[in-house]
Design a protein around this motif. Structure first.
Motif, PDB file in Angstrom:
ATOM      1  N   ASN A  32     -21.890   4.207  21.899  1.00 52.41           N
ATOM      2  CA  ASN A  32     -21.794   5.200  20.826  1.00 52.41           C
ATOM      3  C   ASN A  32     -20.597   4.878  19.928  1.00 52.41           C
ATOM      4  OD1 ASN A  32     -24.064   6.358  22.046  1.00 52.41           O
ATOM      5  ND2 ASN A  32     -22.773   7.576  23.392  1.00 52.41           N
ATOM      6  N   ASN A  33     -19.637   5.780  19.830  1.00 51.49           N
ATOM      7  CA  ASN A  33     -18.480   5.512  18.979  1.00 51.49           C
ATOM      8  C   ASN A  33     -17.677   4.320  19.504  1.00 51.49           C
ATOM      9  OD1 ASN A  33     -19.178   7.736  17.456  1.00 51.49           O
ATOM     10  ND2 ASN A  33     -17.731   9.097  18.472  1.00 51.49           N
ATOM     11  N   MET A  34     -17.168   3.534  18.576  1.00 48.41           N
ATOM     12  CA  MET A  34     -16.285   2.410  18.921  1.00 48.41           C
ATOM     13  C   MET A  34     -15.053   2.493  18.028  1.00 48.41           C
ATOM     14  SD  MET A  34     -19.068  -0.677  19.264  1.00 48.41           S
ATOM     15  CE  MET A  34     -18.133  -1.656  20.454  1.00 48.41           C
ATOM     16  N   GLY A  35     -13.957   1.938  18.514  1.00 47.31           N
ATOM     17  CA  GLY A  35     -12.745   2.022  17.708  1.00 47.31           C
ATOM     18  C   GLY A  35     -11.676   1.049  18.134  1.00 47.31           C
ATOM     19  N   TRP A  36     -10.666   0.981  17.305  1.00 46.35           N
ATOM     20  CA  TRP A  36      -9.478   0.177  17.594  1.00 46.35           C
ATOM     21  C   TRP A  36      -8.251   1.077  17.577  1.00 46.35           C
ATOM     22  CZ3 TRP A  36      -9.660  -4.806  19.093  1.00 46.35           C
ATOM     23  CH2 TRP A  36     -10.836  -5.519  18.849  1.00 46.35           C
ATOM     24  N   TYR A  37      -7.418   0.904  18.577  1.00 44.97           N
ATOM     25  CA  TYR A  37      -6.146   1.601  18.677  1.00 44.97           C
ATOM     26  C   TYR A  37      -5.046   0.541  18.745  1.00 44.97           C
ATOM     27  CZ  TYR A  37      -8.615   5.936  19.859  1.00 44.97           C
ATOM     28  OH  TYR A  37      -9.424   7.054  19.829  1.00 44.97           O
ATOM     29  N   THR A  77     -20.913  -5.180  19.667  1.00 44.34           N
ATOM     30  CA  THR A  77     -19.630  -5.758  19.292  1.00 44.34           C
ATOM     31  C   THR A  77     -19.045  -5.014  18.096  1.00 44.34           C
ATOM     32  OG1 THR A  77     -20.288  -7.937  20.109  1.00 44.34           O
ATOM     33  CG2 THR A  77     -18.476  -7.866  18.539  1.00 44.34           C
ATOM     34  N   VAL A  78     -17.744  -4.806  18.143  1.00 44.18           N
ATOM     35  CA  VAL A  78     -17.029  -4.180  17.033  1.00 44.18           C
ATOM     36  C   VAL A  78     -15.980  -5.164  16.522  1.00 44.18           C
ATOM     37  CG1 VAL A  78     -15.327  -3.049  18.541  1.00 44.18           C
ATOM     38  CG2 VAL A  78     -15.823  -2.085  16.281  1.00 44.18           C
ATOM     39  N   TYR A  79     -15.749  -5.104  15.220  1.00 43.38           N
ATOM     40  CA  TYR A  79     -14.810  -6.016  14.571  1.00 43.38           C
ATOM     41  C   TYR A  79     -13.759  -5.213  13.806  1.00 43.38           C
ATOM     42  CZ  TYR A  79     -18.863  -9.037  15.283  1.00 43.38           C
ATOM     43  OH  TYR A  79     -19.921  -9.720  15.833  1.00 43.38           O
ATOM     44  N   LEU A  80     -12.608  -5.822  13.619  1.00 43.57           N
ATOM     45  CA  LEU A  80     -11.581  -5.240  12.762  1.00 43.57           C
ATOM     46  C   LEU A  80     -11.024  -6.359  11.885  1.00 43.57           C
ATOM     47  CD1 LEU A  80     -10.028  -2.603  12.117  1.00 43.57           C
ATOM     48  CD2 LEU A  80      -8.207  -3.465  13.618  1.00 43.57           C
ATOM     49  N   GLN A  81     -11.372  -6.315  10.609  1.00 44.71           N
ATOM     50  CA  GLN A  81     -10.828  -7.262   9.649  1.00 44.71           C
ATOM     51  C   GLN A  81      -9.537  -6.685   9.102  1.00 44.71           C
ATOM     52  OE1 GLN A  81     -11.971 -10.394   8.660  1.00 44.71           O
ATOM     53  NE2 GLN A  81     -10.028 -10.475   7.551  1.00 44.71           N
ATOM     54  N   MET A  82      -8.463  -7.414   9.288  1.00 46.06           N
ATOM     55  CA  MET A  82      -7.146  -6.939   8.878  1.00 46.06           C
ATOM     56  C   MET A  82      -6.599  -7.848   7.788  1.00 46.06           C
ATOM     57  SD  MET A  82      -5.529  -5.972  12.602  1.00 46.06           S
ATOM     58  CE  MET A  82      -5.500  -7.666  13.167  1.00 46.06           C
ATOM     59  N   ASN A  83      -6.440  -7.303   6.606  1.00 43.48           N
ATOM     60  CA  ASN A  83      -5.914  -8.051   5.467  1.00 43.48           C
ATOM     61  C   ASN A  83      -4.565  -7.470   5.042  1.00 43.48           C
ATOM     62  OD1 ASN A  83      -8.326  -9.560   5.391  1.00 43.48           O
ATOM     63  ND2 ASN A  83      -9.283  -8.081   4.001  1.00 43.48           N
ATOM     64  N   SER A  84      -3.844  -8.230   4.241  1.00 42.87           N
ATOM     65  CA  SER A  84      -2.536  -7.788   3.727  1.00 42.87           C
ATOM     66  C   SER A  84      -1.664  -7.243   4.846  1.00 42.87           C
ATOM     67  CB  SER A  84      -2.742  -6.717   2.643  1.00 42.87           C
ATOM     68  OG  SER A  84      -3.539  -7.221   1.586  1.00 42.87           O
ATOM     69  N   ALA A  97     -14.535   1.991  23.454  1.00 43.57           N
ATOM     70  CA  ALA A  97     -15.965   2.235  23.233  1.00 43.57           C
ATOM     71  C   ALA A  97     -16.449   3.352  24.137  1.00 43.57           C
ATOM     72  CB  ALA A  97     -16.766   0.965  23.499  1.00 43.57           C
ATOM     73  N   GLU A  98     -17.293   4.177  23.578  1.00 36.28           N
ATOM     74  CA  GLU A  98     -17.935   5.256  24.342  1.00 36.28           C
ATOM     75  C   GLU A  98     -19.276   4.703  24.820  1.00 36.28           C
ATOM     76  OE1 GLU A  98     -19.241   8.615  22.031  1.00 36.28           O
ATOM     77  OE2 GLU A  98     -18.721  10.002  23.610  1.00 36.28           O
ATOM     78  N   VAL A  99     -19.369   4.466  26.123  1.00 36.99           N
ATOM     79  CA  VAL A  99     -20.515   3.736  26.667  1.00 36.99           C
ATOM     80  C   VAL A  99     -21.264   4.595  27.675  1.00 36.99           C
ATOM     81  CG1 VAL A  99     -21.263   1.662  27.896  1.00 36.99           C
ATOM     82  CG2 VAL A  99     -19.256   1.570  26.398  1.00 36.99           C
ATOM     83  N   ALA A 100     -22.567   4.680  27.488  1.00 33.56           N
ATOM     84  CA  ALA A 100     -23.437   5.332  28.467  1.00 33.56           C
ATOM     85  C   ALA A 100     -24.132   4.250  29.283  1.00 33.56           C
ATOM     86  CB  ALA A 100     -24.457   6.210  27.763  1.00 33.56           C
ATOM     87  N   LEU A 101     -24.044   4.370  30.593  1.00 34.04           N
ATOM     88  CA  LEU A 101     -24.729   3.423  31.465  1.00 34.04           C
ATOM     89  C   LEU A 101     -26.137   3.922  31.773  1.00 34.04           C
ATOM     90  CD1 LEU A 101     -21.831   2.604  33.946  1.00 34.04           C
ATOM     91  CD2 LEU A 101     -22.401   1.549  31.760  1.00 34.04           C
ATOM     92  N   LEU A 102     -26.889   3.139  32.503  1.00 36.83           N
ATOM     93  CA  LEU A 102     -28.266   3.497  32.811  1.00 36.83           C
ATOM     94  C   LEU A 102     -28.341   4.767  33.660  1.00 36.83           C
ATOM     95  CD1 LEU A 102     -29.680  -0.057  33.539  1.00 36.83           C
ATOM     96  CD2 LEU A 102     -29.980   1.322  31.472  1.00 36.83           C
ATOM     97  N   THR A 103     -27.302   5.021  34.448  1.00 36.68           N
ATOM     98  CA  THR A 103     -27.346   6.135  35.384  1.00 36.68           C
ATOM     99  C   THR A 103     -26.253   7.165  35.176  1.00 36.68           C
ATOM    100  OG1 THR A 103     -26.042   4.844  36.961  1.00 36.68           O
ATOM    101  CG2 THR A 103     -28.447   4.732  37.174  1.00 36.68           C
ATOM    102  N   THR A 104     -25.405   6.995  34.153  1.00 42.84           N
ATOM    103  CA  THR A 104     -24.299   7.925  33.944  1.00 42.84           C
ATOM    104  C   THR A 104     -24.208   8.304  32.478  1.00 42.84           C
ATOM    105  OG1 THR A 104     -22.656   6.204  33.535  1.00 42.84           O
ATOM    106  CG2 THR A 104     -23.014   6.840  35.828  1.00 42.84           C
ATOM    107  N   PRO A 105     -23.605   9.462  32.166  1.00 43.29           N
ATOM    108  CA  PRO A 105     -23.406   9.823  30.761  1.00 43.29           C
ATOM    109  C   PRO A 105     -22.322   8.974  30.126  1.00 43.29           C
ATOM    110  CG  PRO A 105     -22.376  11.432  32.222  1.00 43.29           C
ATOM    111  CD  PRO A 105     -23.147  10.487  33.097  1.00 43.29           C
TER     112      PRO A 105
END
Length: 120
Positions: A32-37, A77-84, A97-105
């Motif tokens: 589901n949601n993906m992000g960079w910290y 796959t998620v990408y982060l293009q970092m310029n300047s 990443a918010e990941v749901a498996l086959l047997t879990t939420p």
């Protein structure tokens, strides 16, 4: 088991660019949601950018106009293009990443972190 494998960090001069990648693998039902910290020495981890499965994005004010987050749903796959890049962007960058498996939420998973260092 879920793994988030990051790549693309390194050392760059101010004004330069880097592209981070994070691939999710495992017995995945959906990503589901993906992000960079990022976390700089002595500071709390902060959100850099996030993206929904449908492609809606959100950015920290400090990176708006310089960083672009994107994803490839077919490759989980998620990408982060970092310029300047600026010296203040120096930090360890973590994929999330918010990941749901086959047997879990859905549950939040984290990558191992990749170092980004910007020299002045």
């Amino acid at each position: 088991q879920v793994q988030l494998v990051e790549s693309g960090g390194g050392l760059v001069q101010a004004g330069g660019s880097l592209r981070l990648s994070c691939a999710v693998s495992g017995s995945i039902f959906s990503v589901n949601n993906m992000g960079w910290y990022r976390q700089a020495p002595g500071k709390q981890r902060e959100l850099v950018a996030s993206i929904t499965r449908g492609g809606s994005t959100n950015y920290a004010d400090s990176v708006k106009g310089r960083f672009t987050i994107s994803r490839d749903n077919a490759k989980d796959t998620v990408y982060l293009q970092m310029n300047s890049l600026k010296p203040e962007d120096t930090a360890v960058y973590y994929c999330n990443a918010e990941v749901a498996l086959l047997t879990t939420p859905a549950y939040d998973y984290w990558g191992q972190g990749t170092q980004v260092t910007v020299s002045s």
